[in-house]
Design a protein around this motif. Structure first.
Motif, PDB file in Angstrom:
ATOM      1  N   VAL A   1     -10.784 -57.816 -29.562  1.00  0.00           N
ATOM      2  CA  VAL A   1     -10.406 -56.673 -28.742  1.00  0.00           C
ATOM      3  C   VAL A   1     -11.398 -55.542 -29.003  1.00  0.00           C
ATOM      4  O   VAL A   1     -11.619 -55.168 -30.168  1.00  0.00           O
ATOM      5  N   PRO A   2     -12.006 -54.992 -27.948  1.00  0.00           N
ATOM      6  CA  PRO A   2     -12.929 -53.875 -28.168  1.00  0.00           C
ATOM      7  C   PRO A   2     -12.203 -52.671 -28.757  1.00  0.00           C
ATOM      8  O   PRO A   2     -11.025 -52.436 -28.452  1.00  0.00           O
ATOM      9  N   PRO A   3     -12.873 -51.905 -29.599  1.00  0.00           N
ATOM     10  CA  PRO A   3     -12.238 -50.723 -30.189  1.00  0.00           C
ATOM     11  C   PRO A   3     -11.767 -49.741 -29.121  1.00  0.00           C
ATOM     12  O   PRO A   3     -12.417 -49.587 -28.086  1.00  0.00           O
ATOM     13  N   VAL A   4     -10.633 -49.090 -29.386  1.00  0.00           N
ATOM     14  CA  VAL A   4     -10.120 -48.082 -28.459  1.00  0.00           C
ATOM     15  C   VAL A   4     -10.526 -46.676 -28.901  1.00  0.00           C
ATOM     16  O   VAL A   4     -10.134 -45.693 -28.282  1.00  0.00           O
ATOM     17  N   ALA A   5     -11.322 -46.567 -29.978  1.00  0.00           N
ATOM     18  CA  ALA A   5     -11.792 -45.273 -30.485  1.00  0.00           C
ATOM     19  C   ALA A   5     -13.100 -45.509 -31.244  1.00  0.00           C
ATOM     20  O   ALA A   5     -13.736 -46.547 -31.079  1.00  0.00           O
ATOM     21  N   ALA A   6     -13.479 -44.588 -32.105  1.00  0.00           N
ATOM     22  CA  ALA A   6     -14.764 -44.630 -32.813  1.00  0.00           C
ATOM     23  C   ALA A   6     -14.650 -45.398 -34.130  1.00  0.00           C
ATOM     24  O   ALA A   6     -14.526 -44.801 -35.197  1.00  0.00           O
ATOM     25  N   TYR A   7     -14.658 -46.720 -34.055  1.00  0.00           N
ATOM     26  CA  TYR A   7     -14.615 -47.571 -35.239  1.00  0.00           C
ATOM     27  C   TYR A   7     -15.136 -48.950 -34.869  1.00  0.00           C
ATOM     28  O   TYR A   7     -15.351 -49.249 -33.702  1.00  0.00           O
ATOM     29  N   GLN A   8     -15.322 -49.789 -35.869  1.00  0.00           N
ATOM     30  CA  GLN A   8     -15.723 -51.180 -35.671  1.00  0.00           C
ATOM     31  C   GLN A   8     -14.517 -52.082 -35.938  1.00  0.00           C
ATOM     32  O   GLN A   8     -13.691 -51.761 -36.804  1.00  0.00           O
ATOM     33  N   PRO A   9     -14.418 -53.229 -35.252  1.00  0.00           N
ATOM     34  CA  PRO A   9     -13.297 -54.141 -35.525  1.00  0.00           C
ATOM     35  C   PRO A   9     -13.283 -54.650 -36.963  1.00  0.00           C
ATOM     36  O   PRO A   9     -12.215 -54.851 -37.538  1.00  0.00           O
TER      37      PRO A   9
END
Length: 153
Positions: free
Chosen positions: A19-27
Motif C-alpha cells: 500500500v502506498p504511504p498516505v503521508a510522509a514515510y516509507q512502508p
C-alpha cells in the motif's frame, strides 16, 4: 516444511501489492538485521472495508478480521523489502492500535487477528512480543492499524 509464501497460499490468501504511504514515510526501513514496518491499515484493493470505532460502528469480530488484513499488508511490505519471506528469522514485535468506543476493552482480542495470522504464516518464528492499544482515532477512520519489527537474514 512449507515456506511462508506456501503457507499464505494454503490459507487461501494472496499477498497484496504494498500500500502506498498516505503521508510522509516509507512502508519499511531496514537497519541491519531488522525491518521496521510502518503502520499498516486494512486496505483491500485500495479501500478500507470498514471504518469507525470498534465497539460502536465496527464489531470486535470484524475488527479482528481487519487486524489480520493489516498483518497481511505488513507481510507484503516485508517481502518487498527483503525479496523472500524465507529470510524472516523472527517477528520480533507487533504494535496493534484499535480505534475504539470509550467503553470497549477488548483490544487484545482484536489484535489477535494479526498475531494468529503471523503464527500461521511463520510458525514458531511468528511468535512475538506485542502491544494492543486503544486509541481515539486512526488515519482515514480505520478501526485498526498494525506495525511490526522483523528480524531478517
Amino acid at each position: 516444511m512449507a515456506t511462508p509464501e506456501e503457507r499464505i497460499a494454503e490459507l487461501g490468501l494472496t499477498l497484496p501489492e504494498v500500500v502506498p504511504p498516505v503521508a510522509a514515510y516509507q512502508p519499511t526501513v531496514r537497519s541491519g538485521a531488522h525491518v521496521y514496518v510502518s503502520g499498516q491499515l486494512p486496505f483491500v484493493d485500495g479501500a478500507l472495508p470498514a471504518t469507525g470505532k470498534v465497539g460502536a460502528e465496527v464489531s470486535p469480530e470484524t475488527a479482528k478480521e481487519l487486524a489480520a488484513v493489516c498483518a497481511l499488508n505488513a507481510i507484503a511490505a516485508v517481502r518487498a523489502e527483503v525479496g523472500d519471506l524465507s529470510d524472516v528469522v523472527r517477528i520480533v514485535k507487533v504494535g496493534g492500535f484499535v480505534a475504539s468506543a470509550p467503553e470497549f476493552t477488548g483490544h487484545p482480542g482484536v489484535i489477535n487477528g494479526a498475531s494468529e495470522l503471523l503464527g500461521e504464516v511463520f510458525g514458531p518464528a511468528g511468535v512475538h512480543a506485542r502491544a494492543a492499544v486503544g486509541v481515539a482515532s486512526l488515519p482515514l477512520d480505520s478501526p485498526v492499524e498494525v506495525d511490526m519489527i522483523v528480524e531478517v537474514r
